[in-house]
Design an enzyme around this catalytic site. Sequence first.
Site, PDB file in Angstrom:
ATOM      1  N   ASN A 179     130.037 -51.705  59.818  1.00  0.00           N
ATOM      2  CA  ASN A 179     130.137 -52.655  60.939  1.00  0.00           C
ATOM      3  C   ASN A 179     130.661 -52.033  62.232  1.00  0.00           C
ATOM      4  O   ASN A 179     131.119 -52.725  63.125  1.00  0.00           O
ATOM      5  CB  ASN A 179     130.899 -53.919  60.512  1.00  0.00           C
ATOM      6  CG  ASN A 179     132.339 -53.651  60.134  1.00  0.00           C
ATOM      7  OD1 ASN A 179     132.832 -52.535  60.281  1.00  0.00           O
ATOM      8  ND2 ASN A 179     133.030 -54.679  59.657  1.00  0.00           N
TER       9      ASN A 179
ATOM     10  N   GLU B 137     149.062 -50.123  65.032  1.00  0.00           N
ATOM     11  CA  GLU B 137     147.911 -49.230  64.873  1.00  0.00           C
ATOM     12  C   GLU B 137     147.853 -48.183  65.985  1.00  0.00           C
ATOM     13  O   GLU B 137     147.529 -47.022  65.726  1.00  0.00           O
ATOM     14  CB  GLU B 137     146.627 -50.065  64.828  1.00  0.00           C
ATOM     15  CG  GLU B 137     146.547 -50.913  63.547  1.00  0.00           C
ATOM     16  CD  GLU B 137     145.446 -51.968  63.587  1.00  0.00           C
ATOM     17  OE1 GLU B 137     144.710 -52.057  64.590  1.00  0.00           O
ATOM     18  OE2 GLU B 137     145.325 -52.718  62.580  1.00  0.00           O
TER      19      GLU B 137
ATOM     20  N   TYR C 114     144.602 -49.173  56.744  1.00  0.00           N
ATOM     21  CA  TYR C 114     144.066 -50.314  55.987  1.00  0.00           C
ATOM     22  C   TYR C 114     144.959 -50.701  54.801  1.00  0.00           C
ATOM     23  O   TYR C 114     144.469 -51.245  53.810  1.00  0.00           O
ATOM     24  CB  TYR C 114     142.654 -49.989  55.490  1.00  0.00           C
ATOM     25  CG  TYR C 114     141.577 -50.098  56.547  1.00  0.00           C
ATOM     26  CD1 TYR C 114     141.362 -51.291  57.237  1.00  0.00           C
ATOM     27  CD2 TYR C 114     140.748 -49.022  56.842  1.00  0.00           C
ATOM     28  CE1 TYR C 114     140.360 -51.412  58.193  1.00  0.00           C
ATOM     29  CE2 TYR C 114     139.737 -49.128  57.801  1.00  0.00           C
ATOM     30  CZ  TYR C 114     139.552 -50.331  58.476  1.00  0.00           C
ATOM     31  OH  TYR C 114     138.558 -50.446  59.413  1.00  0.00           O
TER      32      TYR C 114
ATOM     33  N   LYS D  99     133.811 -46.661  64.585  1.00  0.00           N
ATOM     34  CA  LYS D  99     133.802 -46.071  63.250  1.00  0.00           C
ATOM     35  C   LYS D  99     132.721 -44.982  63.169  1.00  0.00           C
ATOM     36  O   LYS D  99     131.881 -44.872  64.063  1.00  0.00           O
ATOM     37  CB  LYS D  99     133.578 -47.188  62.221  1.00  0.00           C
ATOM     38  CG  LYS D  99     134.726 -48.225  62.194  1.00  0.00           C
ATOM     39  CD  LYS D  99     134.433 -49.354  61.215  1.00  0.00           C
ATOM     40  CE  LYS D  99     135.579 -50.362  61.166  1.00  0.00           C
ATOM     41  NZ  LYS D  99     135.304 -51.471  60.203  1.00  0.00           N
TER      42      LYS D  99
ATOM     43  N   HIS E  46     136.245 -51.269  64.870  1.00  0.00           N
ATOM     44  CA  HIS E  46     137.476 -51.933  64.418  1.00  0.00           C
ATOM     45  C   HIS E  46     138.203 -52.518  65.619  1.00  0.00           C
ATOM     46  O   HIS E  46     138.215 -51.921  66.690  1.00  0.00           O
ATOM     47  CB  HIS E  46     138.409 -50.927  63.726  1.00  0.00           C
ATOM     48  CG  HIS E  46     139.807 -51.460  63.553  1.00  0.00           C
ATOM     49  ND1 HIS E  46     140.154 -52.274  62.492  1.00  0.00           N
ATOM     50  CD2 HIS E  46     140.925 -51.350  64.329  1.00  0.00           C
ATOM     51  CE1 HIS E  46     141.436 -52.622  62.617  1.00  0.00           C
ATOM     52  NE2 HIS E  46     141.926 -52.067  63.718  1.00  0.00           N
TER      53      HIS E  46
HETATM   54  P1  DAT Z   1     137.780 -56.744  60.260  1.00  0.00           P
HETATM   55  O1  DAT Z   1     137.326 -55.313  60.382  1.00  0.00           O
HETATM   56  O2  DAT Z   1     136.747 -57.696  60.816  1.00  0.00           O
HETATM   57  O3  DAT Z   1     139.156 -56.969  60.812  1.00  0.00           O
HETATM   58  P2  DAT Z   1     139.021 -56.843  57.620  1.00  0.00           P
HETATM   59  O4  DAT Z   1     140.283 -56.414  58.294  1.00  0.00           O
HETATM   60  O5  DAT Z   1     139.062 -58.037  56.736  1.00  0.00           O
HETATM   61  O6  DAT Z   1     137.838 -57.096  58.701  1.00  0.00           O
HETATM   62  O7  DAT Z   1     138.446 -55.638  56.748  1.00  0.00           O
HETATM   63  C1  DAT Z   1     138.494 -54.326  57.259  1.00  0.00           C
HETATM   64  C2  DAT Z   1     137.201 -53.637  56.951  1.00  0.00           C
HETATM   65  O8  DAT Z   1     137.018 -53.550  55.533  1.00  0.00           O
HETATM   66  C3  DAT Z   1     135.946 -54.352  57.461  1.00  0.00           C
HETATM   67  O9  DAT Z   1     135.668 -54.073  58.810  1.00  0.00           O
HETATM   68  C4  DAT Z   1     134.913 -53.823  56.532  1.00  0.00           C
HETATM   69  C5  DAT Z   1     135.640 -53.688  55.215  1.00  0.00           C
HETATM   70  N1  DAT Z   1     135.463 -54.895  54.390  1.00  0.00           N
HETATM   71  C6  DAT Z   1     136.110 -56.071  54.528  1.00  0.00           C
HETATM   72  N2  DAT Z   1     135.694 -56.965  53.633  1.00  0.00           N
HETATM   73  C7  DAT Z   1     134.744 -56.330  52.884  1.00  0.00           C
HETATM   74  C8  DAT Z   1     133.923 -56.712  51.783  1.00  0.00           C
HETATM   75  N3  DAT Z   1     133.985 -57.930  51.247  1.00  0.00           N
HETATM   76  N4  DAT Z   1     133.059 -55.781  51.303  1.00  0.00           N
HETATM   77  C9  DAT Z   1     132.986 -54.547  51.834  1.00  0.00           C
HETATM   78  N5  DAT Z   1     133.730 -54.126  52.868  1.00  0.00           N
HETATM   79  C10 DAT Z   1     134.604 -54.998  53.384  1.00  0.00           C
HETATM   80 MG    MG Z   2     141.004 -56.199  60.184  1.00  0.00          MG
END
Ligand code: DAT
Ligand code: MG
Length: 151
Positions: A114, A128, A51, A11, A117
Site C-alpha cells: 500500500n 516515529e 510496527y 514504502k 505510511h
Molecule cells: P495503516 O498503514 O493504514 O496505518 P495499520 O497500522 O493497521 O494500517 O497496519 C500497518 C501496515 O500493516 C499496513 O499499512 C499494511 C499492513 N497490514 C495491516 N493489516 C493487514 C492485513 N490484514 N493483512 C496484511 N497486511 C496488513
Molecule cells: Mg498504522
Amino acid sequence: EQVDQSYIMVKPDGVQRGLVGEIITRFEKKGFKLTGLKLFQCSKDLAEEHYKDLKGKSFFPKLIDYITSGPVVCMAWEGVGVVASARKLIGSTDPLKAEPGTIRGDFAVQTGRNIVHGSDSPENGKREIGLWFNEAEIVQWTPAQAAWLRE
Ligand code: DAT
Ligand code: MG
C-alpha cells in the site's frame, strides 16, 4: 492551534514504482511543511520497533520483510492537523477500499503493497520521527508561502 508532526514514509514498492515525487507533491501542494527527508535502507530491528503494536499479527513477518525489502523515503511533515489530514490524503489501509483521489486509492491495489505510511496520532508522529531521524536531520525553517496558507 496546536502544530503537529507526522511521520510519512514511501514504502519500498512506492520507491520501486517511481512514486516518490508524486507522493511528496501531494503533501507539498496541500500546504504542509517538510522538516525531514531521506532515502534509507531500514534494518529488521527498526522495522519491528516501528510496527511494534502489530507484533503477534499473522501478517507481521511478511510486513517486516516488505518494509526492509528495499529503500524507503522517510519524511517528517509539520502543520496544524497534519496527522489526520495526512491519513485522509493517504486513504484506507486496503487500497481497494481507499477513495479515488487518495494516494492509496490512486496508486495501489493490495494492503500488503500500500506504498505509503502515515502516523495514526500526534503522539505516534513524534515517536516515529524520533525513531527514524536523528535530531540534526530535522530542520526548522519558515516557508515563504506561510503567510498565504494561514491567516
Ligand atoms: P495503516 O498503514 O493504514 O496505518 P495499520 O497500522 O493497521 O494500517 O497496519 C500497518 C501496515 O500493516 C499496513 O499499512 C499494511 C499492513 N497490514 C495491516 N493489516 C493487514 C492485513 N490484514 N493483512 C496484511 N497486511 C496488513
Ligand atoms: Mg498504522
